[in-house]
Design a protein around this motif. Structure first.
Motif, mmCIF file in Angstrom:
data_model
loop_
_atom_site.group_PDB
_atom_site.id
_atom_site.type_symbol
_atom_site.label_atom_id
_atom_site.label_comp_id
_atom_site.label_asym_id
_atom_site.label_seq_id
_atom_site.Cartn_x
_atom_site.Cartn_y
_atom_site.Cartn_z
ATOM 1 N N VAL A 100 13.846 44.969 76.989
ATOM 2 C CA VAL A 100 14.289 45.182 75.409
ATOM 3 C C VAL A 100 14.271 43.691 74.865
ATOM 4 N N THR A 101 13.877 43.619 73.626
ATOM 5 C CA THR A 101 13.802 42.333 72.828
ATOM 6 C C THR A 101 14.683 42.725 71.292
ATOM 7 N N PRO A 102 15.103 41.531 71.030
ATOM 8 C CA PRO A 102 16.014 41.643 69.479
ATOM 9 C C PRO A 102 14.983 42.321 68.539
ATOM 10 N N PHE A 104 12.412 44.165 68.962
ATOM 11 C CA PHE A 104 12.211 45.805 69.411
ATOM 12 C C PHE A 104 13.343 46.604 68.752
ATOM 13 N N LEU A 105 14.518 45.817 68.902
ATOM 14 C CA LEU A 105 16.022 46.853 68.525
ATOM 15 C C LEU A 105 15.854 46.912 66.997
ATOM 16 N N ARG A 106 15.480 45.688 66.523
ATOM 17 C CA ARG A 106 15.344 45.714 64.823
ATOM 18 C C ARG A 106 14.373 46.484 64.318
ATOM 19 N N LYS A 107 13.064 46.402 65.028
ATOM 20 C CA LYS A 107 12.098 47.484 64.480
ATOM 21 C C LYS A 107 12.256 48.995 64.622
ATOM 22 N N TYR A 108 12.990 49.286 65.542
ATOM 23 C CA TYR A 108 13.479 50.715 65.611
ATOM 24 C C TYR A 108 14.762 51.003 65.261
ATOM 25 N N ARG A 109 15.342 50.265 64.443
ATOM 26 C CA ARG A 109 16.819 50.318 64.033
ATOM 27 C C ARG A 109 16.898 51.611 63.216
ATOM 28 N N LYS A 110 15.840 51.931 62.371
ATOM 29 C CA LYS A 110 15.861 53.219 61.543
ATOM 30 C C LYS A 110 15.951 54.419 62.592
ATOM 31 N N TYR A 111 15.260 54.340 63.488
ATOM 32 C CA TYR A 111 15.222 55.621 64.448
ATOM 33 C C TYR A 111 16.490 55.719 65.108
ATOM 34 N N ALA A 112 17.254 54.449 65.374
ATOM 35 C CA ALA A 112 18.573 54.500 65.999
ATOM 36 C C ALA A 112 19.654 54.883 65.052
ATOM 37 N N VAL A 113 19.504 54.838 63.656
ATOM 38 C CA VAL A 113 20.381 55.282 62.556
ATOM 39 C C VAL A 113 20.378 56.771 62.597
ATOM 40 N N TYR A 142 25.718 49.589 67.789
ATOM 41 C CA TYR A 142 24.129 49.207 67.904
ATOM 42 C C TYR A 142 23.831 47.784 67.310
ATOM 43 N N GLU A 143 24.470 47.184 66.261
ATOM 44 C CA GLU A 143 24.187 46.059 65.707
ATOM 45 C C GLU A 143 24.859 44.945 66.668
ATOM 46 N N ALA A 144 25.852 45.271 67.203
ATOM 47 C CA ALA A 144 26.577 44.383 68.261
ATOM 48 C C ALA A 144 25.437 44.256 69.422
ATOM 49 N N SER A 145 24.798 45.309 69.576
ATOM 50 C CA SER A 145 23.866 45.204 70.852
ATOM 51 C C SER A 145 22.618 44.380 70.548
ATOM 52 N N ILE A 146 22.387 44.345 69.315
ATOM 53 C CA ILE A 146 21.405 43.555 68.839
ATOM 54 C C ILE A 146 21.714 42.031 68.964
ATOM 55 N N PHE A 147 22.918 41.717 68.522
ATOM 56 C CA PHE A 147 23.451 40.298 68.803
ATOM 57 C C PHE A 147 23.547 39.816 70.112
ATOM 58 N N ILE A 148 23.881 40.810 71.058
ATOM 59 C CA ILE A 148 23.980 40.235 72.237
ATOM 60 C C ILE A 148 22.486 40.288 72.838
ATOM 61 N N SER A 149 21.499 41.114 72.438
ATOM 62 C CA SER A 149 20.290 40.770 72.883
ATOM 63 C C SER A 149 19.869 39.370 72.440
ATOM 64 N N VAL A 150 20.100 39.050 71.242
ATOM 65 C CA VAL A 150 19.570 37.749 70.725
ATOM 66 C C VAL A 150 20.325 36.775 71.587
ATOM 67 N N PHE A 151 21.393 36.787 71.911
ATOM 68 C CA PHE A 151 22.225 35.922 72.545
ATOM 69 C C PHE A 151 21.422 35.685 73.998
ATOM 70 N N VAL A 152 21.394 36.757 74.672
ATOM 71 C CA VAL A 152 20.490 36.707 76.042
ATOM 72 C C VAL A 152 19.288 36.088 75.922
ATOM 73 N N SER A 153 18.473 36.738 75.006
ATOM 74 C CA SER A 153 17.063 36.052 74.861
ATOM 75 C C SER A 153 17.001 34.702 74.438
ATOM 76 N N LYS A 154 17.875 34.114 73.697
ATOM 77 C CA LYS A 154 17.966 32.864 73.685
ATOM 78 C C LYS A 154 18.329 31.952 74.958
ATOM 79 N N LYS A 155 19.290 32.432 75.532
ATOM 80 C CA LYS A 155 19.731 31.753 76.710
ATOM 81 C C LYS A 155 18.629 31.984 77.845
ATOM 82 N N GLU A 156 17.754 33.084 77.975
ATOM 83 C CA GLU A 156 16.781 33.003 78.938
ATOM 84 C C GLU A 156 15.412 32.045 78.699
#
Length: 158
Positions: A100-102, A104-113, A142-156
């Protein structure tokens, strides 16, 4: 309790830094699960019980509740809320694995809603206010999960 037993079994084989990371994981996952349980117990259950107690199909049909049905409703609602609050932990690991990438999560946010609103409609009585009360924390998670994904991908990338 089960997590504690698993920890007691695994911890002797871990290095010091692995133990530290595991303790942080257990702390955050337990905290999120208990927050979800509290949300389910203090928000979802009162709305559900109020709806079920006041719902009438006809004067000839009586609502007869049993302790079994009440406990089943409480157990299901509380467990489902607790598990949903684990979403940030799941997103953390999926991002760490590269599944999962940030974006991807942003792109499918409307489906998540839409999915969150459907889940909130199933869990709550059929009124818009209670559905919204349940959906807002789910969307925030869900939004917090996006921020966590951003943090993890930056760290990677570092």
């Amino acid at each position: 309790y089960i997590l504690w037993e698993v920890w007691k079994f695994i911890s002797p084989a871990l290095y010091t830094n692995e133990k530290k990371n595991a303790k942080v994981f257990v702390l955050f996952s337990s905290l999120l699960f208990f927050l979800g349980v509290l949300f389910g117990y203090f928000v979802v259950i009162p709305m559900s019980v109020n709806f079920v107690a006041t719902f009438t199909v006809s004067p000839m049909v009586l609502n007869q509740f049993t302790l079994d049905s009440y406990i089943g409703m409480v157990k299901t609602s509380v467990l489902a809320s607790g598990l949903f609050f684990e979403l940030p932990i799941i997103i953390y690991f999926l991002t760490k694995l590269g599944l999962v990438t940030p974006s991807f999560l942003r792109k499918y946010r409307k489906y998540a809603v839409v999915l969150v609103l459907i889940i909130a409609a199933i869990v709550t009585p059929p009124d818009v206010v209670s559905q919204t009360i349940v959906a807002i924390p789910m969307l925030l998670i869900y939004e917090a999960s996006i921020f966590i994904s951003v943090f993890v991908s930056k760290k990677e990338k570092e």
